[in-house]
Scaffold this motif. Structure first.
Motif, PDB file in Angstrom:
ATOM      1  N   ASP A 199       0.473  30.261   9.399  1.00  0.00           N
ATOM      2  CA  ASP A 199      -0.113  31.375  10.159  1.00  0.00           C
ATOM      3  C   ASP A 199      -1.427  30.945  10.797  1.00  0.00           C
ATOM      4  N   SER A 201      -2.740  33.028  13.321  1.00  0.00           N
ATOM      5  CA  SER A 201      -3.031  34.208  14.138  1.00  0.00           C
ATOM      6  C   SER A 201      -4.458  34.687  13.853  1.00  0.00           C
ATOM      7  N   GLU A 202      -4.917  35.655  14.615  1.00  0.00           N
ATOM      8  CA  GLU A 202      -6.247  36.228  14.384  1.00  0.00           C
ATOM      9  C   GLU A 202      -6.296  36.976  13.059  1.00  0.00           C
TER      10      GLU A 202
END
Length: 322
Positions: A199, A201-202
């Motif tokens: 992961d 992501s933000e």
């Protein structure tokens, strides 16, 4: 030291520092130097006869002694006697065999962890024997301190030029990236890499163990390698010398984590698990002695060294020590 051919044997040659030295000498290609990098598979240096056989095979004129029994905190705590006895045997075999075979110079590697547990900062070369080391690794520490004692003995009794260096926290390519036994920077790199694979992501969170506030001096392995070569070729005192970045270059663990995140282009956020122990707040070492000899030595900027190490790990993860 130009002129006569130097045959340099590097014990522990496949580790972080040995590989860095190999990288630098391959770039330099000095015709009067022959380098031999040996691993534990080539000889068990805690065995006297295997050590003698190794020296008889290669006939070194100079030795860089990096080999040691090493381990993480908990392994040290439960095996202090093993660390003491094994390292005493290794060091005695290397130094005595060097003497018996006419080795001109030996440079051994110590560690800042051998300094007294209770001391003032910054630590310097005169303080190594000023009190007991931390009880968690007293076996390893006393064995390493005895190298300094032995160096003085060989010098006084036989006129030998045996010396030692004391690096601060080393990191770089070929480090140990094991989650169980690695030091802080390779551990951050390994864990960040593993998270990003799942992961980036933000919403991703990377947890730094501890508050991130402790301060450390980190030296890039390729810088340390250059300094090792200077010691081998130019530094002719038996007194140990600290090889460290400047005190002003001390960085917090949180800064190190942020540099690792930036090198990976991590899009998430860092969090800090303050329930985990921080350890000592600082272990500042003085490099005044080094700066006296090499006032203009340029250390690789920390961010650049982190980025280069991250790039190496991404390219070599399949063959790295995990």
């Amino acid at each position: 030291m130009s002129g006569d051919k130097m045959i340099i044997l590097v014990t522990g040659g496949s580790g972080l520092v040995g590989k860095a030295i190999q990288t630098i000498v391959e770039k330099e290609k000095r015709p009067n130097e022959e380098w031999i990098f040996v691993r534990s598979k080539d000889a068990d240096l805690s065995d006297r006869e295997q050590t003698k056989a190794l020296f008889d095979r290669h006939h070194p004129t100079h030795v860089i002694h990096l080999a040691a029994m090493v381990g993480g905190l908990f392994h040290n705590m439960s095996h202090n006697l093993d660390f003491l006895r094994t390292n005493i045997h290794i060091n005695d075999n290397v130094l005595q065999t060097s003497y018996e075979t006419g080795v001109v110079k030996v440079v051994s590697c110590l560690s800042t962890c051998i300094f007294p547990d209770k001391t003032s900062y910054p630590i310097d070369e005169t303080m190594i024997h000023n009190g007991p080391p931390h009880p968690s690794n007293f076996g390893y520490s006393y064995a390493k301190r005895l190298i300094d004692i032995a160096n003085r003995g060989y010098h006084e009794q036989h006129g030998c030029c045996y010396t030692s260096v004391v690096p601060c926290n080393v990191f770089g390519p070929y480090d140990n990236f094991s989650l169980e036994s690695s030091h802080v920077i390779p551990a951050l790199i390994r864990r960040m890499h593993d998270l990003i694979e799942k992961d980036n992501s933000e919403q991703a969170e990377f947890t730094v163990l501890g508050s991130g506030k402790p301060l450390r001096q980190f030296i890039y392995s390729l810088d340390l390698a250059k300094l090792f070569l200077w010691v081998l070729r130019e530094y002719n005192s038996v007194e140990p010398i600290i090889l460290s970045v400047d005190e002003a270059d001390e960085v917090s663990i949180s800064t190190a984590a942020e540099c690792v995140a930036k090198a990976f282009d991590f899009r998430g956020r860092l969090t800090y698990d303050t329930s985990k122990a921080d350890g000592q707040f600082k272990k500042t070492a003085s490099n005044a002695k080094l700066r006296h000899h090499l006032p203009d030595f340029k250390f690789t900027p920390f961010k650049q060294a982190i980025a280069e190490t991250v790039n190496w790990f991404k390219l070599n993860r399949s063959s790295a020590r995990l």
